[in-house]
Scaffold this motif. Structure first.
Motif, PDB file in Angstrom:
ATOM      1  N   LYS A  24       1.012  -1.283  -0.038  1.00  0.00           N
ATOM      2  CA  LYS A  24       0.096  -0.109   0.083  1.00  0.00           C
ATOM      3  C   LYS A  24       1.037   1.117   0.024  1.00  0.00           C
ATOM      4  N   PRO A  52       1.194  -4.473   4.434  1.00  0.00           N
ATOM      5  CA  PRO A  52       0.034  -4.235   5.387  1.00  0.00           C
ATOM      6  C   PRO A  52       0.507  -4.793   6.835  1.00  0.00           C
ATOM      7  N   ASN A  53       1.500  -5.989   6.980  1.00  0.00           N
ATOM      8  CA  ASN A  53       1.789  -6.380   8.153  1.00  0.00           C
ATOM      9  C   ASN A  53       3.174  -5.841   8.591  1.00  0.00           C
ATOM     10  N   THR A  80       5.007  -3.223  10.891  1.00  0.00           N
ATOM     11  CA  THR A  80       4.526  -2.239  11.801  1.00  0.00           C
ATOM     12  C   THR A  80       5.297  -0.821  11.699  1.00  0.00           C
ATOM     13  N   CYS A 102       5.269  -0.450  18.186  1.00  0.00           N
ATOM     14  CA  CYS A 102       5.280  -1.778  17.972  1.00  0.00           C
ATOM     15  C   CYS A 102       3.806  -2.225  17.688  1.00  0.00           C
ATOM     16  N   LEU A 103       2.776  -1.504  18.250  1.00  0.00           N
ATOM     17  CA  LEU A 103       1.483  -1.741  18.040  1.00  0.00           C
ATOM     18  C   LEU A 103       0.519  -0.671  17.096  1.00  0.00           C
ATOM     19  N   VAL A 104       1.295  -0.205  16.354  1.00  0.00           N
ATOM     20  CA  VAL A 104       0.766   0.551  15.045  1.00  0.00           C
ATOM     21  C   VAL A 104       1.063   0.041  13.678  1.00  0.00           C
ATOM     22  N   LEU A 105       0.405  -0.129  12.725  1.00  0.00           N
ATOM     23  CA  LEU A 105       0.584  -0.788  11.463  1.00  0.00           C
ATOM     24  C   LEU A 105       1.151   0.456  10.953  1.00  0.00           C
ATOM     25  N   VAL A 158       0.744   0.967   7.811  1.00  0.00           N
ATOM     26  CA  VAL A 158      -0.525   1.709   6.824  1.00  0.00           C
ATOM     27  C   VAL A 158      -1.204   2.591   7.662  1.00  0.00           C
ATOM     28  N   GLN A 159      -1.472   2.299   9.038  1.00  0.00           N
ATOM     29  CA  GLN A 159      -2.373   3.167   9.843  1.00  0.00           C
ATOM     30  C   GLN A 159      -1.627   4.610   9.962  1.00  0.00           C
ATOM     31  N   LEU A 176       4.165  -9.975  12.106  1.00  0.00           N
ATOM     32  CA  LEU A 176       2.610 -10.304  11.792  1.00  0.00           C
ATOM     33  C   LEU A 176       2.488 -11.070  10.776  1.00  0.00           C
ATOM     34  N   PHE A 234      -1.919 -10.310   6.049  1.00  0.00           N
ATOM     35  CA  PHE A 234      -3.264 -10.153   5.694  1.00  0.00           C
ATOM     36  C   PHE A 234      -3.437  -9.051   4.823  1.00  0.00           C
ATOM     37  N   GLU A 240      -9.252   0.236   4.916  1.00  0.00           N
ATOM     38  CA  GLU A 240      -9.419   1.405   6.020  1.00  0.00           C
ATOM     39  C   GLU A 240     -10.715   2.203   5.330  1.00  0.00           C
ATOM     40  N   LEU A 266      -3.404  -6.683  17.477  1.00  0.00           N
ATOM     41  CA  LEU A 266      -1.999  -6.981  16.974  1.00  0.00           C
ATOM     42  C   LEU A 266      -1.090  -7.794  17.941  1.00  0.00           C
ATOM     43  N   LYS A 313       0.623 -11.111  16.627  1.00  0.00           N
ATOM     44  CA  LYS A 313       2.015 -11.460  16.699  1.00  0.00           C
ATOM     45  C   LYS A 313       2.266 -12.813  17.357  1.00  0.00           C
TER      46      LYS A 313
END
Lengths: 156, 294
Positions: free
Chosen positions: A3, A20-21, A23, A61-64, A66-67, B3, B6, B10, B38, B42
């Motif tokens: 993306k 997408p995967n 982080t 680490c908990l944000v992608l 793409v986000q 991860l 997938f 959005e 997430l 993981k």
């Protein structure tokens, strides 16, 4: 499938194709080469990967990646100006608040956010603000003293 | 930790998100704050084929107060809740829950909707919300329904939400005058902690000073948050006092069903239910009568 995202990192705009995967943490470290953001637990518990995302400190680490599209990211590398350390960085150096250094970038970014919101925090407020950042050297006392000593902080 | 792979979506509106979720069915997973999903991905506990982010839907990030109802969008973060001056005044117990959830860094990601749908028995937001009589709004492409939060939870990780539904908001009636609420969490440390026991209480007083209505909700001592019904019965119609709160607290300890584990024994948890219930009732009563009363 990759993306396309547009992100501003430390004031520089980037257009990147990301999986997408991926982080945000891995994007910063491996795609952009900003390794000041550390990779610790990878599950949001240690705070080593703290960055400031649209004005708020988060565990990257908990944000992608793409986000982060369309957002502004500040990492530890974005703090120094014209070769001079940021006052919080300088305070950490002066007060011996760095031992192994692994938690330092996260600690400094959490402290930066605190001091922007509240220029004269109490010691309890300082400790609460860094409660998501783990120092495995247990050097909290010096870290708190460093934040207290930052110039511009008014006594409470 | 990498991860699993997938596809990422959005959607820009709730309608689009509902349509997408309807089409993808069980292969689609909703992503809000990501602090739970997430981590589970993981650890390979979950490997959804499609991830639908709710992050671009602005209407889910709003807090509105109109006609006596507080509507909190499901993507409002714990940090937003803790920073909202209005909510701090109106729902101090929710503020206490939100500001003790995880760490400052986690609070800037974790959402109220996520804290409900993940249905962890020790979660911080369900008890104060149930005590205030909150409901959740669920939407799918063919319609919308609302459910009392009290009946939303089925067990650890299980709720009445159907696969094609999105929790869009949480509704709470504006508390009446002479009412107060409190939430107290007990853990082994002060941050990034999962409650050993948590208790929320809510008290409304009659003009004469007796208790008109109360709710006591216990977390982490049962597969879902539970109301301490015999404690509530003890309080009903009575004049508030230290001894009344203690009696209600003793009954709350009998209402719960805690487990033994490495973090604490069932006996200890039951005792702490008593202690925290008494303290939460006292604090709720002080708020009902004190300057914070609204």
């Amino acid at each position: 499938m990759r993306k396309l995202i547009n992100v501003t990192i430390n004031g520089v705009e980037y257009e990147l194709g990301v999986k997408p995967n991926l982080t945000l943490l891995d994007l910063l470290r491996y795609e952009v080469g900003l390794t000041g953001t550390k990779k610790g637990c990878e599950t949001g518990e240690c705070g080593a990967c703290t960055v400031i995302l649209d004005g708020k400190p988060v565990t990257s680490c908990l944000v992608l990646a793409v986000q982060a599209n369309g957002k502004k990211i500040l990492t530890i590398e974005g703090l120094e100006k014209d070769g001079n350390l940021h006052p919080i960085q300088q305070a950490f150096v002066d007060k011996g608040a760095i031992q192994c250094g692994f938690c330092t970038s996260g600690m400094i970014l959490s402290a930066k956010h605190l001091l922007e919101q509240n220029p004269s925090p109490s010691e309890a407020e300082i400790r609460k603000s860094i409660s998501g950042n783990l120092c495995r050297c247990t050097g909290y006392q010096k870290i708190v003293q460093a934040i207290i000593s930052v110039p511009g902080r008014t006594e409470k | 930790m990498i991860l699993p792979k997938f596809d990422f979506f959005e959607p820009g509106s709730l309608e689009e998100a509902c349509d997408l979720l309807g089409q993808l069915g069980s292969g689609g997973r909703l992503l809000a704050g990501g602090t739970d999903l997430l981590v589970n991905m993981k650890k390979r506990l979950l490997s959804p084929r499609n991830v639908i982010s709710l992050g671009a839907i602005d209407e889910m990030k709003k807090i509105d107060i109109s006609n006596g109802t507080i509507r909190i969008g499901a993507c409002v973060t714990a940090g937003d809740l803790a920073a909202s001056a209005t909510l701090t005044q109106l729902l101090p117990s929710l503020w206490e829950g939100a500001s003790s959830l995880g760490s400052p860094l986690i609070r800037n990601l974790a959402t109220i909707g996520g804290n409900l749908v993940t249905a962890r028995p020790a979660a911080d937001l369900p008890p104060p919300l149930i005590a205030c009589g909150a409901s959740v709004v669920l939407k799918k492409n063919s319609g919308e329904r609302s459910l009392a939060l009290e009946s939303f939870f089925r067990g650890p990780g299980e709720t009445l939400r159907k696969e094609d539904e999105i929790v869009t908001s949480v509704l709470v009636e504006k508390p009446p005058p002479n009412s107060g609420a409190a939430y107290i969490k007990l853990g082994l440390r002060n941050a990034l902690e999962i409650s050993l026991v948590n208790v929320a209480a809510c008290i409304s007083l009659n003009p004469g000073g007796t208790i008109q209505k109360s709710r006591v909700v216990l977390g982490a001592v049962s597969p879902t948050p539970i109301r301490a019904l015999s404690a509530e019965k003890t309080l009903s119609g009575e004049k508030p006092s230290e001894s009344l709160f203690l009696e209600a607290a003793r009954n709350a300890a009998r209402d719960c069903n805690p487990i033994d584990d490495y973090r604490g024994s069932a006996e200890y948890r039951r005792e702490m239910v008593k202690v925290l219930t008494r303290r939460a009732l006292k604090r709720a009563f002080e708020r009902a009568t004190g300057p914070r009363s609204l």
